[in-house]
Scaffold this active site. Structure first.
Site, mmCIF file in Angstrom:
data_model
loop_
_atom_site.group_PDB
_atom_site.id
_atom_site.type_symbol
_atom_site.label_atom_id
_atom_site.label_comp_id
_atom_site.label_asym_id
_atom_site.label_seq_id
_atom_site.Cartn_x
_atom_site.Cartn_y
_atom_site.Cartn_z
ATOM 1 N N VAL A 138 0.861 -1.017 -0.081
ATOM 2 C CA VAL A 138 0.013 -0.219 0.081
ATOM 3 C C VAL A 138 1.079 1.340 -0.127
ATOM 4 O O VAL A 138 2.000 1.392 0.963
ATOM 5 C CB VAL A 138 -1.076 0.011 1.237
ATOM 6 C CG1 VAL A 138 -1.762 1.287 1.150
ATOM 7 C CG2 VAL A 138 -1.846 -1.179 0.931
ATOM 8 N N LYS A 139 0.662 2.089 -1.006
ATOM 9 C CA LYS A 139 1.276 3.375 -1.166
ATOM 10 C C LYS A 139 0.843 4.522 -0.085
ATOM 11 O O LYS A 139 -0.033 4.915 -0.334
ATOM 12 C CB LYS A 139 1.496 3.876 -2.411
ATOM 13 C CG LYS A 139 2.190 3.009 -3.453
ATOM 14 C CD LYS A 139 2.217 3.250 -4.775
ATOM 15 C CE LYS A 139 3.408 4.399 -5.008
ATOM 16 N NZ LYS A 139 3.634 4.853 -6.502
#
Length: 380
Positions: A138-139
């Site tokens: 997840v960025k």
């Protein structure tokens, strides 16, 4: 074996693809990149904006989602997660063969949450829970507000790609957040990892602009050097942070290093070599995520050599020289962070506007209005 395979086997750097299109999943193009040596994939709002506004690859699914009563925003996230799922499938063999080192696919939280700690954490947690795949990153933007979310996600055993890094000071803060998160995470740590993404070429663009405004011979001579030098100095920080008693105590529990990732590695200035930001940043325990055009260029005429720490004193001297010339690198980083967040927000807004127009067309004027939940928006 291709040069991309050799980049990893000989120098310990993982080449990733910085792009994603549904067509590539369907026609096998992504699988072919993996066969050629690509070991991961990154996406962002700008990438999805380009993919979803070109052609009609998404129309059938989008129309079905609208007919099910989803809002445009929630339908958007369904489209994104379908593509991410396809990419995760394509990269799973790499993840398994590398014992969890590579094979990751990154998806970014809503960029409008970049300065909202609680909102970022809730959205990141929801994405992680909904997708629930071991090779998902997840960025989270590496803003000041993002640090606590990065630490919390890591403490929960979730893997994070920290994006939009432009500052050595902020990078050190990001590493600290990762280490604190690992220390707070219970049990075996081998399933947790992370990358910290430095945006390279944008730094040269802004520093060069300021050096040219200063205009002295000393300033002009430094053009095109700051971004690589900053990456090389960041690598020295990485080596220091992931060594010594504190790190060794985590490594015993199975912890993995948070690898530096070089992003924005296409050359913006045509006067510079098109593989500059690949050739000069090669070294162990690093990732370079490249647009497909840069991957093709490197495959054709890139240079394989360990360069990331070949001349550490020279890299520091470049940054000192840029500062002495009158360029405030922290001010550069602040500006680029603001511009990066704004660019992703604009891509997100433009895409929703385009999807709303498409919804009107697909539903013959009865389309959906943008809306949906504030947190995660689609990762329900």
């Amino acid at each position: 074996m291709s040069i991309l395979h050799n980049l990893y086997s000989d120098h310990g750097q993982s080449p990733w693809l910085d792009n994603l299109r549904r067509e590539w999943i369907r026609n096998g193009e992504l699988a072919r990149w993996v066969e050629r040596g690509v070991r991961g994939l990154t996406s962002n709002p700008s990438i999805f904006q380009k993919a979803m506004t070109a052609g009609h690859d998404y129309d059938e699914q989008f129309a079905g989602l609208l007919s099910d009563g989803l809002s445009v925003v929630d339908a958007y996230w369904e489209l994104v997660l379908t593509d991410i799922g396809g990419a995760l499938d394509a990269l799973t063999p790499v993840h398994e063969a590398s014992d969890g080192v590579d094979g990751f696919v990154s998806v970014e939280v809503d960029p409008k949450l970049a300065h909202n700690t609680d909102g970022t954490l809730a959205a990141a947690r929801a994405l992680s829970q909904r997708i629930d795949r071991p090779n998902l990153y997840v960025k989270i933007p590496g803003t000041a507000e993002g640090l606590a979310a990065i630490e919390a996600m890591t403490a929960e055993g979730r893997s994070v790609n920290v994006t939009l890094l432009f500052s050595l000071t902020r990078y050190a803060d990001v590493v600290e957040a990762y280490l604190c998160g690992l220390e707070a995470c219970e049990g075996d740590l081998s399933s947790v990892s992370g990358v910290a993404s430095f945006f390279i070429s944008r730094t040269d663009t802004e520093v060069d602009r300021r050096l040219e405004a200063i205009g002295t011979p000393e300033a002009l001579a430094l053009r095109g050097q700051a971004a690589v030098a900053q990456g090389q100095v960041a690598y020295q920080i990485f080596k220091r942070k992931f060594s010594g008693p504190r790190w060794e105590a985590l490594a015993v529990r199975g912890a993995r290093v948070q690898r530096p990732l070089w992003a924005s590695t296409s050359t913006k200035n045509p006067a510079y070599p098109d593989t500059l930001y690949v050739d000069q940043l090669i070294g162990p325990d690093t990732v370079n995520t490249l647009p497909d055009a840069t991957l093709e260029a490197f495959t054709d005429h890139g240079t394989l050599a360990r360069t990331i720490d070949a001349h550490p004193d020279a890299a520091r001297a470049v940054l000192d020289g840029v500062t002495d010339a009158g360029v405030d690198l922290e001010a550069v980083a602040d500006r680029l962070e603001d511009e990066g967040v704004s660019a992703f927000v604009k891509s997100f807004d433009d895409l929703l506007e385009s999807l709303t127009t498409t919804a009107d067309r697909l539903t013959q004027g009865a389309g959906a209005e943008p809306g949906g939940s504030d947190q995660m928006q689609g990762a329900r």
